[in-house]
Scaffold this motif. Structure first.
Motif: not given
Length: 717
Positions: A448-450, A458-461, A466-468, A712-717
């Motif tokens: 989930k991303v706030t 900007g949130d959409w981009d 991040s997925l691209e 970025a922190s939520q998507l980081a692995r």
């Protein structure tokens, strides 16, 4: 002066004109007029439906879709004409016009079969006898002796027509070059297929013979062609399969009111509204521009319609390409929404369908049979019996979660990845799913991303980028990773979301990350696609629409640039439920990583997967009003994107590069090389930004920068 009385009487005698006598004698030796059934009907057929029906000369503009089936009756390229259709669609008139044309200009003996003696007698009394009385030339050719004009037999000057029940004895003891079977699917099949028995009786006449079979599709076991094993749909299955296409009055793009079409125009109505409102609000929905079309437009749409058969395709502009596949059977399928003779129009079709579905949902007596009658006899569609309601248990799914699977990694066997994004008021929810041979799949990411989806571009981009850019490491420790092949995101919801979704797609298109990956099953396969559910149970699985199309005529080149995947959520949830019930690894099994479980029960992710149940009318609804169902919606959308790219018919022996084994897969990259390439691209882009900064003041980006850091922190692995 004396007058001879004999001479006086002779002067009163009138003699025939010898030229007329000779002309009539010569006319008798002339060959019959060469005119097909459709042209004959337009010139000679008179309709006398007094008491509220149409009275006057036959007019093809009323039901143009009847022309081609009538023309095929005199074709020497076919032995059978099969017409599927609902009641009150005009299909019975095809055989009547054939009989009139045969009697007057092209004589040949004819057998007409009905389901029972009572039905055939009612047909002769109500339809045939009044038709003969209304046509002087036909009436003149009818024999004068009582035996020439009985209920079951009509003897004309050069041919006869016999009307019989389709019993075994009647089917095997009669022969004629022309045979009509009305309501084939209602005929007795206990001693054999009525069509097979009837067609034997005309075979000595070869290609001078023709069988016309018309019926509702009562005997079809479902909408899938593999279930068309009896009745008129079995003939249609083996025919050249004509489907009707007509133009949208808004964008002029051609689509079909038949569920088997390339682009399907569906009947839409508010499913939860009172029945009277359902009737009044029913509209046809164009799959090309998304317009809702009122009933009054159907006549004009029919007038410009065209039949398209097997082997042919039709463009949105109405251009037909390809060569019709040669078959002995000419097949035509009429649907209820095509018919101008339906009392109450499309509103009544929606009303009856919704009423029948609600009866099934309420468990009313004989409700399923009523639903079948509406589907088959009024809509003209094969009936799919309601499926048993699937039962999924959240605890059982959670217990199946596999400790050996790690979120964020691509397991062995996975070939390509689809991602789905669900839109909530204050966040994006993302699910990433990897697919393997025969539909086996693995959940490899869920988060989930706030965000503020209704107002923040900007949130959409950030979310889409991040997925691209996402790289999911392979589990073989090779330093390689797999990129996402296709991303689908919800484009509905609260006010502002649709506009933001479309604009986000446009910006992705400018970045060249939203790209067309070919044409699969007649649809453009986009790597990034806005999605929208079509709540109608009868909606096609997936249509690609361009809802912002501005075309007003068939030759205009402009079209809406934003594609939208309009999908049937009920059908795709059926599929998701079936897949999640497969517990053994293999085809269509879904694998869940243990990381999706909570530390202790309950497990919210798995609870969301079972938050809806399928009712007996085919709709999926929440088990309770407050249940969260985002995980199920995400599973559904990942299914949609995989379906868009042809998953059900994927040739796994020789797949496309993006679905190949890892060593040959075009979506597999070395992580270090990919990261270096991206850094170089970012450096060049950054230099351009610096060069422009001298003359362009930097906007305030504090809040957006914070969101980017969170993302970025939520998507980081």
């Amino acid at each position: 002066m004396t007058t001879d009385p004999n001479l006086t009487s002779l002067t009163k005698v009138r003699f025939a004109d010898p030229r007329t006598i000779i002309a009539n004698a010569i006319k008798a030796f002339l060959p019959p007029e060469q005119i097909d059934v459709a042209a004959y009907a337009a010139e000679h057929r008179y309709l006398d439906n007094r008491g509220g029906g149409y009275v006057g000369r036959w007019n093809h503009d009323e039901a143009p879709y009847l022309v081609a089936p009538m023309e095929s009756l005199t074709s020497r390229e076919h032995l059978t004409t099969a017409v599927v259709g609902p009641g009150r669609s005009g299909k019975t008139a095809i055989g009547q016009n054939w009989m009139l044309q045969s009697v007057e200009v092209d004589p040949a003996d004819m057998l007409v079969y009905g389901a029972t003696d009572a039905m055939i007698e009612e047909y002769v009394k109500a339809e045939i006898d009044p038709m003969i009385d209304s046509h002087k030339e036909i009436r003149k050719r009818l024999g004068k002796r009582p035996r020439d004009n009985s209920m079951h037999f009509k003897k004309f000057s050069a041919m006869w027509v016999q009307f019989l029940a389709a019993t075994y004895s009647n089917l095997i003891n009669k022969s004629a070059p022309r045979v009509v079977i009305t309501e084939l699917d209602a005929c007795d099949t206990s001693k054999g297929d009525p069509y097979e028995l009837a067609t034997i009786r005309r075979q000595t006449f070869g290609y001078e013979s023709m069988v016309l079979a018309e019926s509702h599709p009562d005997l079809a076991a479902g909408s899938d062609p593999s279930k068309w094993t009896a009745g008129v749909m079995s003939l249609y299955r083996d025919s050249d399969r004509h489907i009707w296409y007509w133009p949208c009055p808004n964008c002029n793009a051609y689509s079909s009111p038949n569920p088997m079409g390339q682009r399907v125009m569906t009947l839409d109505w508010p499913a939860d509204a009172p029945l009277d409102e359902v009737r009044d609000a029913a509209r046809l929905m164009c799959p090309c521009c998304g317009t809702l079309i009122e009933d009054r437009w159907r006549r004009a749409m029919n007038r410009d319609g065209s039949w398209v058969g097997m082997g042919q395709t039709i463009s949105e502009d109405g251009d037909i390409a390809g060569e019709l596949v040669a078959k002995d059977i000419a097949g035509f399928w009429i649907t209820g929404v095509m018919s101008p003779f339906v009392i109450g129009g499309i509103g009544s079709l929606a009303y009856e369908m919704e009423k029948a579905r609600r009866a099934v949902a309420n468990g009313e007596e004989k409700a399923v049979q009523k639903l079948k009658d509406v589907t088959v006899k009024r809509w003209g569609l094969p009936f799919d019996p309601p499926k048993a309601v699937g039962s999924l248990d959240a605890k059982a799914l959670a217990d199946r979660a596999e400790p050996g699977l790690r979120l964020g990694y691509v397991p062995e066997g996975a070939r390509f990845i689809t991602a789905a994004v669900d839109i909530q008021g204050n966040r994006f929810e993302i699910l990433v799913r990897a697919w393997g041979v025969a539909g086996e799949s693995w959940i490899i990411d869920y988060r989930k991303v706030t965000a503020d989806p209704a107002t923040s571009p900007g949130d959409w981009d950030d979310m889409l980028k991040s997925l691209e850019d996402a790289l999911y490491p392979l589990t073989d420790n090779s330093g390689r990773a797999m990129k996402i092949m296709a991303i689908g995101f919800d484009s509905g919801g609260q006010e502002g979301v649709t506009l933001q979704a479309y604009d986000a797609w446009r910006r992705a298109r400018k970045r060249r990350t939203a790209r067309k990956c070919g044409n699969i099953d007649g649809r453009h396969a986009w790597s990034i696609l806005p999605l929208k559910g079509n709540g109608s149970v009868n909606a096609p699985l997936l249509n690609l629409t361009y809802p912002e199309s501005k075309r007003r005529d068939r030759t205009a080149g402009a079209r809406g640039e934003v594609p939208v995947g309009l999908f049937n959520p009920n059908a795709f949830k059926d599929a998701a439920s079936t897949q999640m019930q497969v517990a053994e690894p293999g085809p269509w099994c879904v694998h869940f990583p243990a990381g999706l479980r909570a530390a202790e029960p309950p497990h919210p992710f798995f609870d969301q997967l079972v938050a809806e149940q399928r009712s007996s009318d085919g709709r999926w609804t929440k088990v309770s009003p407050n249940a969260r169902n985002e995980a199920l919606d995400l599973m559904t959308m990942t299914n949609v994107m995989a379906f868009l790219f042809g998953l059900p018919r994927m040739p796994w022996e020789s797949p496309p590069g993006w679905a190949a084994p890892w060593d040959a897969n075009t979506m597999v990259v070395f992580m270090e090389e990919e990261t270096a390439a991206r850094n170089a691209t970012a450096l060049v882009a950054g230099m351009k930004v610096v060069a422009q900064a001298v003359s362009t003041p930097a906007p305030s980006t504090a809040s957006r920068e914070e969101r980017r850091k969170r993302l970025a922190s939520q998507l980081a692995r």
